[in-house]
Write a protein that holds these residues in place. Structure first.
Motif, PDB file in Angstrom:
ATOM      1  N   HIS A 181      23.060   8.533 -42.000  1.00 49.79           N
ATOM      2  CA  HIS A 181      22.663   7.186 -41.568  1.00 49.79           C
ATOM      3  C   HIS A 181      23.756   6.494 -40.756  1.00 49.79           C
ATOM      4  O   HIS A 181      23.835   5.270 -40.713  1.00 49.79           O
ATOM      5  CB  HIS A 181      22.282   6.341 -42.789  1.00 49.79           C
ATOM      6  N   HIS A 182      24.584   7.319 -40.157  1.00 51.87           N
ATOM      7  CA  HIS A 182      25.662   6.768 -39.318  1.00 51.87           C
ATOM      8  C   HIS A 182      25.053   5.913 -38.194  1.00 51.87           C
ATOM      9  O   HIS A 182      23.941   6.181 -37.750  1.00 51.87           O
ATOM     10  CB  HIS A 182      26.484   7.923 -38.713  1.00 51.87           C
ATOM     11  N   THR A 183      25.778   4.909 -37.752  1.00 50.09           N
ATOM     12  CA  THR A 183      25.223   4.009 -36.720  1.00 50.09           C
ATOM     13  C   THR A 183      25.203   4.653 -35.334  1.00 50.09           C
ATOM     14  O   THR A 183      24.471   4.202 -34.455  1.00 50.09           O
ATOM     15  CB  THR A 183      26.059   2.707 -36.637  1.00 50.09           C
ATOM     16  N   ASN A 184      26.001   5.698 -35.157  1.00 49.34           N
ATOM     17  CA  ASN A 184      26.081   6.307 -33.824  1.00 49.34           C
ATOM     18  C   ASN A 184      24.966   7.334 -33.610  1.00 49.34           C
ATOM     19  O   ASN A 184      24.772   8.245 -34.438  1.00 49.34           O
ATOM     20  CB  ASN A 184      27.458   6.965 -33.634  1.00 49.34           C
ATOM     21  N   PHE A 185      24.285   7.214 -32.513  1.00 54.28           N
ATOM     22  CA  PHE A 185      23.155   8.063 -32.155  1.00 54.28           C
ATOM     23  C   PHE A 185      23.564   9.548 -32.102  1.00 54.28           C
ATOM     24  O   PHE A 185      22.906  10.408 -32.694  1.00 54.28           O
ATOM     25  CB  PHE A 185      22.631   7.618 -30.783  1.00 54.28           C
ATOM     26  N   ASP A 186      24.650   9.843 -31.386  1.00 57.79           N
ATOM     27  CA  ASP A 186      25.066  11.238 -31.203  1.00 57.79           C
ATOM     28  C   ASP A 186      25.447  11.885 -32.534  1.00 57.79           C
ATOM     29  O   ASP A 186      25.174  13.067 -32.755  1.00 57.79           O
ATOM     30  CB  ASP A 186      26.249  11.315 -30.224  1.00 57.79           C
ATOM     31  N   ILE A 187      26.096  11.102 -33.391  1.00 58.95           N
ATOM     32  CA  ILE A 187      26.500  11.648 -34.690  1.00 58.95           C
ATOM     33  C   ILE A 187      25.264  11.975 -35.527  1.00 58.95           C
ATOM     34  O   ILE A 187      25.127  13.069 -36.088  1.00 58.95           O
ATOM     35  CB  ILE A 187      27.451  10.664 -35.428  1.00 58.95           C
ATOM     36  N   LYS A 188      24.334  11.031 -35.548  1.00 61.97           N
ATOM     37  CA  LYS A 188      23.087  11.255 -36.323  1.00 61.97           C
ATOM     38  C   LYS A 188      22.354  12.497 -35.827  1.00 61.97           C
ATOM     39  O   LYS A 188      21.902  13.327 -36.618  1.00 61.97           O
ATOM     40  CB  LYS A 188      22.169  10.034 -36.157  1.00 61.97           C
ATOM     41  N   LEU A 189      22.250  12.595 -34.518  1.00 66.59           N
ATOM     42  CA  LEU A 189      21.519  13.724 -33.925  1.00 66.59           C
ATOM     43  C   LEU A 189      22.198  15.048 -34.273  1.00 66.59           C
ATOM     44  O   LEU A 189      21.533  16.019 -34.659  1.00 66.59           O
ATOM     45  CB  LEU A 189      21.441  13.542 -32.403  1.00 66.59           C
ATOM     46  N   SER A 190      23.523  15.081 -34.174  1.00 66.46           N
ATOM     47  CA  SER A 190      24.259  16.309 -34.490  1.00 66.46           C
ATOM     48  C   SER A 190      24.094  16.669 -35.955  1.00 66.46           C
ATOM     49  O   SER A 190      23.937  17.848 -36.302  1.00 66.46           O
ATOM     50  CB  SER A 190      25.746  16.134 -34.170  1.00 66.46           C
ATOM     51  N   VAL A 191      24.162  15.646 -36.820  1.00 66.85           N
ATOM     52  CA  VAL A 191      24.003  15.889 -38.263  1.00 66.85           C
ATOM     53  C   VAL A 191      22.653  16.566 -38.524  1.00 66.85           C
ATOM     54  O   VAL A 191      22.573  17.574 -39.242  1.00 66.85           O
ATOM     55  CB  VAL A 191      24.116  14.560 -39.040  1.00 66.85           C
ATOM     56  N   LEU A 192      21.598  16.036 -37.904  1.00 69.38           N
ATOM     57  CA  LEU A 192      20.264  16.623 -38.095  1.00 69.38           C
ATOM     58  C   LEU A 192      20.194  18.051 -37.551  1.00 69.38           C
ATOM     59  O   LEU A 192      19.620  18.941 -38.196  1.00 69.38           O
ATOM     60  CB  LEU A 192      19.204  15.750 -37.405  1.00 69.38           C
ATOM     61  N   LYS A 193      20.784  18.260 -36.402  1.00 70.26           N
ATOM     62  CA  LYS A 193      20.779  19.603 -35.805  1.00 70.26           C
ATOM     63  C   LYS A 193      21.445  20.617 -36.729  1.00 70.26           C
ATOM     64  O   LYS A 193      20.939  21.720 -36.932  1.00 70.26           O
ATOM     65  CB  LYS A 193      21.530  19.586 -34.459  1.00 70.26           C
ATOM     66  N   ILE A 194      22.613  20.224 -37.260  1.00 69.12           N
ATOM     67  CA  ILE A 194      23.355  21.159 -38.122  1.00 69.12           C
ATOM     68  C   ILE A 194      22.587  21.389 -39.429  1.00 69.12           C
ATOM     69  O   ILE A 194      22.458  22.525 -39.904  1.00 69.12           O
ATOM     70  CB  ILE A 194      24.787  20.646 -38.412  1.00 69.12           C
TER      71      ILE A 194
END
Lengths: 479, 365
Positions: free
Chosen positions: B321-334
């Motif tokens: 639930h990080h506020t940063n879009f790129d971080i969230k997206l990477s987390v989901l990808k991994i």
């Protein structure tokens, strides 16, 4: 009111006009001197620069060229080819098709073997949504190209979409029909990379007028001086503005505008401030003022850089109707930006921005046409009342005219001593001739456009961009 | 004559202000006239100059090519004659500049023994003498040009004269001196960076790195002192060297630099740890994650994209639930890769609109 009071009021008006005109002339002289010093310094610094290493280096920073396009089907394929032929190694080209009603997208798909890709846009800046989506080429030769098709939202909205899409550290925002010189990216990125004690937030260079020039395969082959007076006069205007004005303001770290035709930005800062303002017609000036204001409020050292190299060639209006429409928009853009950021005016908290740049623009750009018109009206009243002192009038008129001519000739000189672009025999005479004619035959239209811009701003709020017909630059057949 | 007298009489009777305005106008008019005449002269000069340059270019190019392609082991009489001709013409600055530009052009076009021949010609014709004179100029840009020329013609003998300009107050000159040292003496001269007080700009760093990468001998000296330098730009440069030359041995120094005071350096270090696949750094970075800047967090998540392991799952879930879009997206990808069941279950749980598009995108890619 007795006659003495009227006399005093008239005297005050005279002095106000005199002070204003004297201030304007003095500022032009000061700017010219600063500009000359700065240009000489730049030429010395760059006389032995090797751009090759930066150009070919894989560790050079990435740059995205963002080019919004709206109904540009006539030239879009060739324009994109020109953008793709830059010599810089680490860059990509983001074409934002802003809801064009013509077949621009279809032409691009066909010419560059584009296919739709799955692309999740990070809406760091709110924009109109995608329409057909994001496209990339299947042909490795065009791997640098990204085409984004979105719903129409205007130039600023399209640029914001480009900012959202770009993965690069720097973005170069350009009009899609501009002809970008092959080494323009490495030249414009240089100030960003050279800075060690302050942050460069944006940079601009000289825009030249390409009317009558010969272009082939997206490359400028032959520079010609156009035949029409309206085009010739604009060349002089551009020389004055870019070689004398902006160079000096850059030195003073007071530059308030980077041409919308071609400018480079630090993407992070551009996004932090919220991107381009979609509610103004002067988005190119507004974003610079906002970025500067942001940096001032953050108390970070920064600069807006400017280089005198010709980087980009553009098509200038060749009819008075289009010219007036364009200048009308520029005037409204200036008014909107200055009004939006009125907090800056004479505010010492904003240093040079508040104490020098903003007041200068307000007094000598924003109010200049108003002062001029009031002057003409007042002159008319004096004639009607038979109160004109003709000896004064003639002397001051000739002085103002000669100063205007001298200022233009200084700009021509600066051009000849630096880049000497108009080399052909006879062009020198035409430039001189036009510098004498321009204040008489051209200035009136500019004044009219500025006045109309003021009227439209106050009484015709719905007016937005206005039409800018493009005829396309003079091209030879490509082999 | 009487007409002129009338004008002067009229002028004399005018108010002082008008007299001043007319006088200034007259001066402006004269300046304009002078400028117009000078502009005409200038344009003519520039045009003729271009023609002359073209003429001399063609003449000297022919001469120099003749010199280079004369087939002889020792210096032939024809070659000697060419050198003598060049010696005469390089006395003239205008012609000298043309000869230098042609030699440089030829040098870029040819290779092998010819390059040595050009260098020999440069020395024999006396051009090197003029380049060395430039180093003594009071104008900084002439000094810089001189150093640039010596670098391009690889005149190692000028080392002592060039090295004194390393601390030149004008950065353009000191940069040229740095490039001279690196271009001609390669890695052995990198040591000078230990003592550099001024900041190396990104522009300087890129140029130095490009020069270094051109050498055949790519054996790098110990760059630990550079990585530990107090000069932030030198550290940044050394980090770039670490990345380009895959200096895995610098692992300990990199770990130390994770606590460097500059955020930019810390981000650069994480990127290099990622590049070198130093997964030992992950635990430290995970521990510090919450207190790191967003740029560092993004750099670390990019690192996780390449180095993820099943053990990373709790950390990823923590940052979903990080506020940063790129971080969230990477987390989901991994998460999708390391635990597809978990990802599917998240799909049911994460119903917020911000996640819908992301999950759909991750699912399809």
């Amino acid at each position: 009111m007795d006659s003495n009071t009227v006399k005093i009021i008239i005297e005050i008006i005279h002095y106000l006009f005199f002070i204003y005109a004297f201030g304007a002339v003095l500022s032009y002289i000061i700017l010219s001197v600063i500009s000359a010093v700065e240009t000489i310094s730049y030429m010395k610094k760059n006389s032995f620069v090797n751009y090759k290493e930066i150009m070919s280096s894989t560790i050079s920073p990435s740059i995205s060229i963002i080019a919004p396009a709206y109904n540009e089907n006539l030239n879009i394929v060739e324009n994109v080819r020109s953008l793709l032929s830059n010599h810089y190694v680490n860059y990509d080209v983001v074409i934002v098709n802003d809801g064009s009603k013509d077949d621009s997208l279809e032409r691009l798909i066909k010419a560059y073997d584009l296919v739709k890709i799955d692309y999740l846009v990070n809406q760091k800046i709110q924009t109109k949504p995608l329409r057909a989506g994001v496209f990339k080429s299947t042909n490795p030769a065009f791997e640098k190209l990204i085409v984004v098709d979105k719903q129409n939202g205007g130039k600023a909205d399209a640029l914001n979409m480009g900012l959202n899409i770009s993965k690069s550290k720097y973005v170069a925002c350009i009009d899609v029909d501009c002809l970008l010189l092959e080494d323009s990216l490495q030249k414009l990125v240089k100030p960003f990379l050279e800075a060690t004690d302050n942050k460069i937030i944006a940079a601009g260079g000289v825009i030249r007028i390409a009317n009558s020039c010969i272009i082939k395969d997206g490359k400028l082959l032959d520079i010609n001086f156009p035949k029409k007076i309206i085009e010739q006069a604009q060349i002089l205007e551009y020389l004055r503005s870019f070689l004398l004005g902006r160079m000096a303001w850059s030195k003073l770290n007071g530059l308030l505008v980077i041409s919308g035709a071609f400018g480079m930005f630090d993407k992070k800062v551009a996004i932090e401030v919220g991107g381009y303002d979609t509610n103004t017609v002067g988005e190119d000036m507004e974003i610079i003022v906002r970025m500067r204001r942001f940096m001032e409020e953050k108390k970070e050292k920064y600069r807006v850089a400017y280089i005198p190299d010709p980087l980009c060639w553009t098509e200038a209006p060749d009819s008075y109707k289009i010219l007036i429409s364009q200048r009308n928009r520029w005037t409204r853009g200036t008014i909107e930006t200055l009004k939006k950021h009125k907090k800056l005016a004479f505010n010492p908290k904003y240093h040079n921005l508040g104490l020098l740049s903003y007041p200068y623009w307000l007094i000598f750009e924003r109010f200049a046409p108003i002062f001029e018109v009031i002057g003409f009206i007042y002159f008319g009243i004096l004639i009607a009342l038979n109160q004109v002192k003709w000896d004064y009038t003639l002397a001051f008129f000739i002085l103002a005219y000669l100063f205007a001519v001298l200022f233009t000739i200084t700009a021509i000189f600066s051009e000849e001593l630096t880049y000497h672009q108009y080399k052909k025999k006879g062009t020198g005479f035409k430039l001189i001739l036009m510098s004498f004619l321009e204040p008489i035959v051209f200035h009136g239209f500019i004044l009219y456009a500025a006045v109309k811009g003021n009227i439209d701003y106050f009484f015709n709020k719905k007016k937005k961009w206005g039409a800018m017909e493009r005829k396309g630059l003079v091209k030879t057949e490509s082999i | 004559m009487s007409y002129l007298q009338d004008v002067f009489e009229y002028f004399d009777q005018l108010p002082l202000l008008i007299q001043i305005v007319w006088s200034v106008g007259f001066v402006l008019f004269q300046i304009i006239l002078v400028l117009i005449i000078y502009l005409k002269i200038l344009r003519t000069y520039l045009r003729r100059n271009e023609e002359t340059v073209e003429k001399f270019q063609s003449e000297y190019e022919h001469l120099l090519i003749n010199y280079l392609y004369t087939d002889s082991d020792s210096e032939s009489s024809e070659q000697k004659e060419i050198i003598n001709r060049l010696k005469v013409c390089v006395n003239n600055k205008f012609k000298r500049d043309i000869v230098v530009s042609i030699l440089l052009k030829l040098r870029n076009e040819i290779s092998g023994e010819m390059v040595d021949a050009i260098q020999k010609l440069y020395i024999d014709s006396g051009l090197v003498k003029y380049a060395l004179i430039k180093l003594k100029s009071k104008n900084w840009y002439i000094v810089a040009k001189g150093i640039r020329e010596l670098t391009q013609f690889k005149i190692k003998e000028a080392h002592d004269e060039v090295v004194i300009h390393l601390d030149h107050p004008k950065p353009e000159v000191s940069k040229e001196a740095q490039l001279y040292l690196i271009s001609l003496f390669h890695f052995e001269e990198l040591e000078y960076l230990k003592n550099v007080k001024s900041q190396l700009s990104e522009w300087d760093q890129i140029q130095l790195l490009e020069v270094l990468q051109k050498f055949d001998n790519q054996e790098l000296p110990d760059i630990t002192p550079l990585l530990m330098s107090e000069n932030e730009s030198v550290v940044s440069f050394a980090l770039k060297l670490t990345k380009i030359y895959n200096l895995y041995d610098m692992k300990d120094e990199l770990m130390i630099l994770l606590t460097h005071e500059s955020k930019e350096i810390r981000v650069q270090v994480i990127e290099i740890l990622n590049h070198l696949y130093i997964i030992d750094a992950k635990s430290v970075l995970k521990t510090n994650f919450k207190n790191s800047s967003e740029d560092e967090q993004i750099a670390f998540i990019n690192m996780l994209n390449n180095t993820f392991e099943v053990e990373d799952e709790p950390f990823l879930l923590e940052n979903l639930h990080h506020t940063n879009f790129d971080i969230k997206l990477s987390v989901l990808k991994i998460l999708k890769i390391i635990n597809i069941d978990k990802f599917k279950s998240l799909k049911q749980k994460l119903t917020q609109p911000e996640f819908n598009q992301m999950i759909e995108f991750v699912e399809n890619n």
